[in-house]
Design an enzyme around this catalytic site. Sequence first.
Site, PDB file in Angstrom:
ATOM      1  N   ARG A  48       0.851  -1.200   0.000  1.00 20.98           N
ATOM      2  CA  ARG A  48       0.000   0.000   0.000  1.00 20.98           C
ATOM      3  C   ARG A  48       0.881   1.242   0.000  1.00 20.98           C
ATOM      4  NH1 ARG A  48      -3.236  -3.418   2.839  1.00 20.98           N
ATOM      5  NH2 ARG A  48      -1.994  -3.196   4.722  1.00 20.98           N
ATOM      6  N   GLY A 188       4.346  -8.374  21.951  1.00 22.16           N
ATOM      7  CA  GLY A 188       4.708  -8.297  20.526  1.00 22.16           C
ATOM      8  C   GLY A 188       5.599  -9.434  20.049  1.00 22.16           C
ATOM      9  N   GLU A 191       2.570 -13.280  17.066  1.00 22.56           N
ATOM     10  CA  GLU A 191       1.691 -12.558  16.152  1.00 22.56           C
ATOM     11  C   GLU A 191       0.236 -12.833  16.522  1.00 22.56           C
ATOM     12  OE1 GLU A 191       2.771 -13.129  12.071  1.00 22.56           O
ATOM     13  OE2 GLU A 191       4.880 -13.256  12.623  1.00 22.56           O
ATOM     14  N   LYS A 206      13.040 -23.720   9.064  1.00 13.69           N
ATOM     15  CA  LYS A 206      14.453 -23.418   9.356  1.00 13.69           C
ATOM     16  C   LYS A 206      15.265 -24.713   9.451  1.00 13.69           C
ATOM     17  CE  LYS A 206      13.188 -19.148  11.759  1.00 13.69           C
ATOM     18  NZ  LYS A 206      12.751 -18.585  13.031  1.00 13.69           N
ATOM     19  N   GLY A 305      13.145 -10.079  14.874  1.00 14.57           N
ATOM     20  CA  GLY A 305      13.108  -8.627  15.057  1.00 14.57           C
ATOM     21  C   GLY A 305      13.671  -7.906  13.848  1.00 14.57           C
TER      22      GLY A 305
END
Length: 429
Positions: A48, A188, A191, A206, A305
Site C-alpha cells: 500500500r 509483541g 503474532e 528453518k 526482530g
Amino acid sequence: MRTRPLKVALLGCGVVGSEVARIMTTHAADLAARVGAPVELAGVAVRRAGRPRPGVPGHLVTTDAAELVKRDDVDVVVEVIGGIEPARGLILSAFEHGASVVSANKALLAQDGAALHAAASAAGADLYYEAAVAGAIPLIRPLRESLAGDKVNRVLGIVNGTTNFILDKMDSTGAGYSEALEEATALGYAEADPTADVEGFDAAAKAAILAGIAFHTRVTAADVYREGITEVTAADIRSARQMGCVVKLLAICERSRDGRAVTARVHPAMIPLSHPLASVREAYNAVFVEAEAAGRLMFYGPGAGGSPTASAVLGDLVAVCRNKVAEATGPGESAYTELPARPMDDVVTRYHVSLDVADRAGVLAQVATVFAEHGVSIDTVRQQGRDGDASLVVVTHRATDAALSATVDKLRALDSVRDVASTMRVEGE
Ligand code: HSE
C-alpha cells in the site's frame, strides 16, 4: 572504486524492510567502501503506497513489484515480503532479468529451495538467505563456507524465539500455555495468529534449510517431523524441573545411524539444566553444530526482530554486491550427497511418559511389561499415589521413536492405565 552504483530493489518495507532501507541510507559510505562501489536503492515495492515511511524517499516507493524486479538497472533484489507467492514469482523474474537475490524467506526456501537455486545458477546469479534462519545469527554462511571442509554430523538448536519466550515464561512463572501465549502476544513476540510459531512450522522450515546445507543434500519442510508447543502443560514443565530439566522447542537435524540418510525434526523436548541450550532465555535463539573436525560449535543471539534480521540481510547484500563488483558469484547449492530424509520412526531418542494408573498390585509390572515387549529399556520410574490412583512417570533409555510410540499406544489400551497424560522426548545428554 567503480563509480557506477549497484542498484537494489527492495521488496517489502515492513519491520525488516524499513530497517534495511534505513541502514542502507545511514551507512551508505561504509557500505560503498566495503563493496567497492556505491550501493543505492532503485525502488521499494510495497503493498500500500501512501503510508509514511521515514527514511525512504517517496519517489522510490512503488506498488508494482513485478515491474521493479524487471528493470535493467536493478543489480540485486532484496525480498523481505515472506510467504510463497508473490515472492517466488518475483524472485524467479529477478533471476530471469539478471539480478542476484537476497531473501529472508524461510517458508519459500524450505519449500522450493532447489528450484530457486537452479534458477539462480542458470542465470549466473547469487541467491543468499542468511536472514531466513535465526535472525542475526550467522549460521548459513558458517555452514556453507566456514565448515565446507568439515563433516557436519548434527545441528541442534532453538530456532524460534516466540516459542522459546512462551516456554521460558511457563518455566519461570509456573504459568500455563495460554497465559504465557497471552503475555507473548501483549509484548509483541507472538503474532495475532501465532500458528506458524506455536505449531512449529517456522522452526520446521528453518530445520529443513539447515539440514540441506549441513548435509549437502535436499531437505524440504515436508521432510521435517513437526510437533508444536500447544500441548505442553505446566505439569510437564514441573515434571521436567523434578528431573533437573527444562522444556525447549528443539530443531534437530542428524545423519542417520547408518550414515545413509538424514533426519530432521522439530518438537518440544526436555533437556538437562546443565546443557548450554537450557540457559537460552526469552526470545533468543541458539544452535549447536557438531562437526567431525571442529567439534561442537555454538551460535547464539537474537533470532528475530527488524534490526537483527536486517543485519543478516545487509551482510548478504554486501556479499552479493562484492560478487557483482568482482563479476563472480558465490557458492551455489551443494546437494551432491543426495542423502534421503528418513521419517521420525528411525530416530533414536528417549521418552518421558506420564501416566495416570490404577493404584493396585501388578499395575507397575503390567506397565513395565509393555515397555519390555517393545524392547524399550526403562531408566527411571517415579510414582505418587492419589486417592486410589497413582501418577507414574517413566523415563526410558534410548530407543527408536517407532518403538517408543508403539509402547505408548499399547499403554493407552491397558485397562489399568486411566490416561497417558503426556509424552515428551528427552534430549541433550
Ligand atoms: N517468528 C520467528 C520467531 C521469527 O519467533 O523466532 C522469524 O523467523
